[in-house]
Motif scaffolding. Structure first.
Motif, short mmCIF file in Angstrom:
data_model
loop_
_atom_site.label_atom_id
_atom_site.label_comp_id
_atom_site.label_asym_id
_atom_site.label_seq_id
_atom_site.Cartn_x
_atom_site.Cartn_y
_atom_site.Cartn_z
N LEU A 19 45.71 27.12 28.06
CA LEU A 19 45.08 27.11 29.37
C LEU A 19 43.88 28.06 29.40
CD1 LEU A 19 48.07 27.18 31.89
CD2 LEU A 19 46.72 25.23 31.12
N PRO A 20 42.82 27.67 30.12
CA PRO A 20 41.69 28.58 30.34
C PRO A 20 42.06 29.62 31.40
CG PRO A 20 41.34 26.55 31.54
CD PRO A 20 42.61 26.37 30.74
N ASP A 21 41.22 30.63 31.57
CA ASP A 21 41.48 31.65 32.59
C ASP A 21 40.66 31.43 33.86
OD1 ASP A 21 39.03 32.35 31.58
OD2 ASP A 21 39.50 34.47 31.33
N LEU A 46 52.80 36.76 32.64
CA LEU A 46 51.51 36.17 33.01
C LEU A 46 51.72 35.27 34.22
CD1 LEU A 46 50.24 35.09 29.49
CD2 LEU A 46 49.33 36.95 30.88
N THR A 47 50.61 34.82 34.80
CA THR A 47 50.69 33.87 35.91
C THR A 47 49.84 32.64 35.61
OG1 THR A 47 48.83 34.82 37.11
CG2 THR A 47 51.02 35.71 37.60
N PHE A 48 50.17 31.55 36.32
CA PHE A 48 49.35 30.35 36.25
C PHE A 48 49.21 29.78 37.65
CE2 PHE A 48 53.56 28.52 36.08
CZ PHE A 48 53.45 27.34 36.79
N THR A 49 48.17 28.98 37.85
CA THR A 49 47.90 28.33 39.12
C THR A 49 47.66 26.85 38.87
OG1 THR A 49 46.96 30.34 40.09
CG2 THR A 49 46.32 28.25 41.10
N LEU A 84 43.70 16.94 38.27
CA LEU A 84 44.61 18.03 37.93
C LEU A 84 43.78 19.22 37.47
CD1 LEU A 84 47.38 19.25 37.00
CD2 LEU A 84 47.08 17.97 34.89
N ASN A 85 44.09 20.40 38.01
CA ASN A 85 43.38 21.63 37.70
C ASN A 85 44.42 22.72 37.49
OD1 ASN A 85 41.89 23.99 37.80
ND2 ASN A 85 40.60 23.32 39.47
N ILE A 86 44.54 23.23 36.27
CA ILE A 86 45.52 24.27 35.98
C ILE A 86 44.88 25.33 35.10
CG2 ILE A 86 46.49 22.96 34.04
CD1 ILE A 86 49.24 24.21 34.81
N PHE A 87 45.18 26.61 35.41
CA PHE A 87 44.62 27.70 34.63
C PHE A 87 45.56 28.90 34.66
CE2 PHE A 87 42.89 27.68 38.88
CZ PHE A 87 42.97 28.99 39.31
N ALA A 88 45.38 29.80 33.70
CA ALA A 88 46.24 30.98 33.54
C ALA A 88 45.49 32.25 33.92
CB ALA A 88 46.70 31.09 32.09
N GLN A 89 46.26 33.30 34.09
CA GLN A 89 45.70 34.63 34.39
C GLN A 89 44.84 35.11 33.22
OE1 GLN A 89 48.94 37.37 34.76
NE2 GLN A 89 47.69 39.16 34.44
N THR A 90 45.27 34.83 32.00
CA THR A 90 44.58 35.25 30.79
C THR A 90 44.35 34.04 29.90
OG1 THR A 90 45.72 37.39 30.90
CG2 THR A 90 44.69 36.81 28.81
N ALA A 91 43.12 33.86 29.45
CA ALA A 91 42.79 32.69 28.61
C ALA A 91 43.60 32.68 27.32
CB ALA A 91 41.31 32.68 28.29
N ALA A 92 43.91 31.48 26.85
CA ALA A 92 44.58 31.26 25.56
C ALA A 92 45.91 32.01 25.45
CB ALA A 92 43.65 31.65 24.42
N SER A 93 46.64 32.10 26.56
CA SER A 93 47.91 32.81 26.54
C SER A 93 49.10 31.92 26.91
CB SER A 93 47.86 34.00 27.49
OG SER A 93 47.51 33.57 28.79
N ILE A 94 48.83 30.82 27.60
CA ILE A 94 49.89 29.89 27.99
C ILE A 94 49.55 28.52 27.40
CG2 ILE A 94 51.01 28.68 29.90
CD1 ILE A 94 50.56 31.13 31.63
#
Length: 105
Positions: A19-21, A46-49, A84-94
């Motif tokens: 996931l991107p950040d 970590l978190t994701f949205t 669909l739009n999904i991203f993480a708190q920190t890039a390349a972590s999820i």
């Protein structure tokens, strides 16, 4: 709600990716999400949205424990208007993998 596509559907690629950040659209057309598989690859929480393409927030900064795997299933599909739009708190972590169908045109 049972939503149908008037133009036909196409399966979205099931390939796994990091996931991107920042907000990044994975699909740009109306989408039905059937399964979402997320894996936290780090030693920290970590978190994701997750949002639809119209900006409706469906999961807002959901926390994942270190090395956790979260799997979400929607038997009849979760309707995502405009994509669909999904991203993480920190890039390349999820790592993310999902099963979805999108409008064809």
């Amino acid at each position: 709600m049972n939503q149908s596509f008037s133009t036909g559907t196409k399966e979205v690629s099931p390939a796994a990716y990091l996931l991107p950040d920042t907000a990044g659209i994975q699909t740009t057309k109306d989408t039905w999400l059937y399964q979402l598989h997320l894996s936290n690859e780090t030693a920290g929480a970590l978190t994701f949205t997750l949002k639809d393409g119209a900006g409706l927030i469906l999961f807002d900064t959901v926390s994942m424990a270190a090395s956790a795997v979260n799997i979400y299933n929607w038997q009849e599909g979760l309707y995502l208007k405009d994509g669909l739009n999904i991203f993480a708190q920190t890039a390349a972590s999820i790592t993310c993998q999902f099963r979805a169908m999108r409008a064809e045109t």
